[in-house]
Design an enzyme around this catalytic site. Structure first.
Site, mmCIF file in Angstrom:
data_model
loop_
_atom_site.group_PDB
_atom_site.id
_atom_site.type_symbol
_atom_site.label_atom_id
_atom_site.label_comp_id
_atom_site.label_asym_id
_atom_site.label_seq_id
_atom_site.Cartn_x
_atom_site.Cartn_y
_atom_site.Cartn_z
ATOM 1 N N LEU A 171 -18.215 -82.342 62.904
ATOM 2 C CA LEU A 171 -18.694 -81.938 64.469
ATOM 3 C C LEU A 171 -18.869 -81.970 65.842
ATOM 4 O O LEU A 171 -19.021 -81.025 66.444
ATOM 5 C CB LEU A 171 -20.208 -81.151 63.411
ATOM 6 C CG LEU A 171 -20.634 -81.008 62.063
ATOM 7 C CD1 LEU A 171 -20.965 -80.404 61.338
ATOM 8 C CD2 LEU A 171 -19.817 -79.247 62.773
ATOM 9 N N THR A 177 -25.088 -81.757 57.378
ATOM 10 C CA THR A 177 -24.304 -80.600 58.190
ATOM 11 C C THR A 177 -25.334 -80.187 59.255
ATOM 12 O O THR A 177 -24.920 -80.001 60.075
ATOM 13 C CB THR A 177 -23.283 -79.879 56.990
ATOM 14 O OG1 THR A 177 -22.362 -80.425 56.364
ATOM 15 C CG2 THR A 177 -22.918 -78.881 58.228
ATOM 16 N N PHE A 182 -21.445 -88.440 58.310
ATOM 17 C CA PHE A 182 -20.054 -88.322 58.631
ATOM 18 C C PHE A 182 -19.944 -87.164 58.923
ATOM 19 O O PHE A 182 -18.953 -86.845 59.476
ATOM 20 C CB PHE A 182 -19.311 -88.884 56.618
ATOM 21 C CG PHE A 182 -19.261 -87.704 55.995
ATOM 22 C CD1 PHE A 182 -20.462 -87.352 55.073
ATOM 23 C CD2 PHE A 182 -18.051 -86.521 56.359
ATOM 24 C CE1 PHE A 182 -20.155 -86.211 54.567
ATOM 25 C CE2 PHE A 182 -18.610 -85.935 55.743
ATOM 26 C CZ PHE A 182 -19.128 -85.144 54.723
ATOM 27 N N LYS A 183 -20.942 -86.110 58.888
ATOM 28 C CA LYS A 183 -20.288 -85.242 59.625
ATOM 29 C C LYS A 183 -20.178 -85.115 60.544
ATOM 30 O O LYS A 183 -18.850 -84.358 61.225
ATOM 31 C CB LYS A 183 -21.954 -83.909 59.004
ATOM 32 C CG LYS A 183 -22.432 -83.865 57.731
ATOM 33 C CD LYS A 183 -21.532 -83.692 56.545
ATOM 34 C CE LYS A 183 -22.082 -82.652 55.846
ATOM 35 N NZ LYS A 183 -22.380 -83.398 53.923
ATOM 36 N N ASP A 184 -20.590 -85.842 61.487
ATOM 37 C CA ASP A 184 -20.461 -86.175 62.558
ATOM 38 C C ASP A 184 -18.978 -85.753 63.419
ATOM 39 O O ASP A 184 -18.566 -86.159 64.656
ATOM 40 C CB ASP A 184 -21.134 -87.454 63.943
ATOM 41 C CG ASP A 184 -22.389 -87.237 63.974
ATOM 42 O OD1 ASP A 184 -23.133 -86.102 64.023
ATOM 43 O OD2 ASP A 184 -23.424 -87.870 64.033
#
Ligand SMILES: *Cc1c(COP(=O)(O)O)cnc(C)c1O
Length: 494
Positions: free
Chosen positions: A111, A141, A106-108
């Protein structure tokens, strides 16, 4: 405008808060007022449109063209499929799949857009320096930040991960990034030690001086940076709109949200969505065996002095949840004096205790629970058997904690669990959970899992073992500063 949770800095604009990443003398930026928005106004928007409307409320001094440019990432093919965050069904709950981006976690979601905000923030405040982004990662991350910032002009990025504390796939993803501005190193010790060493460099004035001689400034891609947290608020609105469209709930009816939690960024974004007016009943904070938050909600004591466990959900192997500071700030009536006292206790004694009133307010805003390793394995197995649906170990923690919650409270409110990573990112655990007694090599596991289930390996994880990898640099936490000085030639003068 943005204020510090510790009251140790005057108000800053959004551009200043994003460019700095965190308050230089400790403390985190939070919006001075939480904007309100009516979810009905957001119906009929696509994801990019929704993201624009929500983030505009927080980015007072960034030009709106930048925002419009940035949100294109959600529709330009970087996220697989037409919907970057689909809501799917898995038995008793809805699942919000947040892992369709380039690095399969989910960091995408944040980011991919952060580089646009950071570049624009630098320009807005008239800083002509280049940015050196320092990132401590428990696994996901790091890769998402490397992909987001790779070859972005005016930026360099250095990522530090705990040696042996990330999955083989996660490590491989990071060291195969390429790009002319990316730096990766493994640090001896666990994630908390790694994160503490990175935070220390942030506040080192001698290091900052060395950087400025090279025309560089530090910033952060961790969720301590508001620019990283804000894009995560968007998908909670998106989830709600999908639930209404699919008639899972009546318009205006409240839902529950469950978030597998580590650094407390993702669930904090859900909390802010609720504060902005999204109809949310309960927020459920799910931890793995590193259950420091569950204990806190029981006792009011945050105690990080405890054994650190390496689990099958490494991105949640965290005992010092950075963003919990923002949550405590909000629920304690925005009292910087209290925050200062608690966090100085935490840094000197490894723990702190909040007052009754604050604890009650925490409990009114959130419920917490945790899942053991056996429960995680069992949940992955059961969900696949019953619903033909694959989940990764982080998502399994969320589902297990939700099942316990529902049983205990008899709460039938429609509930959405956020799915934070693709099952293929942790393929060996998932495969072993499905095939009891089986044990596969981490590299074969991706293909084995795909063969067994018919699910496709996400593009970002295909052929990882064939890609050219850099040699792993191993450091002790005391060597981080020296590493930066060497890699960026900070001791030479020109
Ligand atoms: C980062 C991460 C988490 C934890 O999210 P926080 O915002 O740090 O609480 C959970 N699951 C996965 C797969 C992650 O990558």
């Amino acid at each position: 405008m943005y204020i510090s949770t510790r009251g140790n800095m005057e108000k800053q604009t959004s551009a200043q808060a994003i460019a700095m990443g965190m308050v230089p003398s400790g403390g985190l930026f939070v919006p001075e007022t939480i904007p309100q928005i009516c979810w009905q106004e957001l119906r009929n928007e696509d994801y990019a449109g929704l993201a624009t409307k929500i983030m505009r409320l927080f980015l007072d001094d960034l030009p709106s063209e930048i925002l419009e440019e940035a949100v294109k990432v959600y529709g330009d093919g970087r996220f697989e499929g037409a919907n970057p965050a689909p809501l799917v069904d898995a038995g008793d709950c809805g699942i919000l799949e947040l892992w369709h981006g380039p690095t399969a976690a989910f960091k995408d979601m944040a980011l991919q857009v952060l580089p646009y905000f950071l570049a624009s923030s630098m320009k807005t405040i008239g800083l002509r320096s280049e940015v050196l982004i320092l990132t401590a990662t428990s696994g996901d991350t790091g890769k998402a930040a490397l992909e987001g910032f790779k070859d972005v002009p005016g930026t360099k990025i250095a990522v530090f991960y705990p040696d042996g504390g990330v999955s083989p796939v996660q490590e491989r993803q990071m060291i195969t990034t390429g790009g002319s501005n990316t730096y990766v190193a493994a640090v001896k010790g666990n994630f908390d030690e790694c994160q503490t060493a990175v935070k220390k460099m942030f506040s080192s004035s001698s290091l900052k001086e060395k950087l400025s001689r090279k025309n560089l400034v530090f910033s952060s891609a961790n969720s301590i940076n508001w620019g990283r947290l804000m894009p995560q608020i968007v998908y909670y609105f998106w989830a709600y709109l999908q639930a209404v469209d699919r008639r899972e709930v009546n318009p205006g009816e409240k839902i529950n949200i469950v978030v597998p939690t580590g650094n407390f960024g993702n669930i904090l974004a859900a909390y802010y969505a609720k504060k902005m007016g999204l109809p949310i009943a309960n927020l459920i904070c799910a931890s793995n065996k590193n259950n420091v938050l569950t204990d806190f909600f029981q006792s009011g004591i945050y105690n990080s002095k405890r054994p650190f466990h390496l689990t099958s959900s490494p991105s949640m192997d965290i005992l010092i949840s950075s963003n919990f500071e923002r949550f405590l700030f909000e629920v304690s009536g925005r009292n910087p004096q209290k925050i200062k006292a608690w966090f100085s206790d935490l840094s000197s004694n490894g723990k702190f205790e909040v007052d009754r009133e604050t604890l009650n307010s925490c409990r009114q805003n959130m419920v917490a629970g945790w899942a053991s390793e056996e429960e995680v394995t069992g949940t992955i197995h059961r969900v696949y058997q019953n619903f033909d649906y694959l989940i990764d170990p982080h998502t399994a923690v969320g589902i297990k904690v939700y099942e316990d919650y529902r049983r205990k409270h008899g709460d039938d409110t429609y509930t959405i669990v956020t799915s934070t990573a693709s099952p293929f990112k942790f393929a060996h655990h998932v495969f072993n959970a499905l095939q009891e007694g089986a044990s596969v090599d981490p590299w074969d596991a991706l293909t084995s899992l795909s063969d067994l289930t018919g699910w496709e390996i996400p593009p970002g994880l295909k052929d990882l073992s064939l890609k050219a990898a850099q040699k792993v640099t191993r450091l002790s936490s005391a060597q981080l500063e020296e590493y930066l000085i060497r890699e960026f030639s900070l001791d030479t003068c020109i």
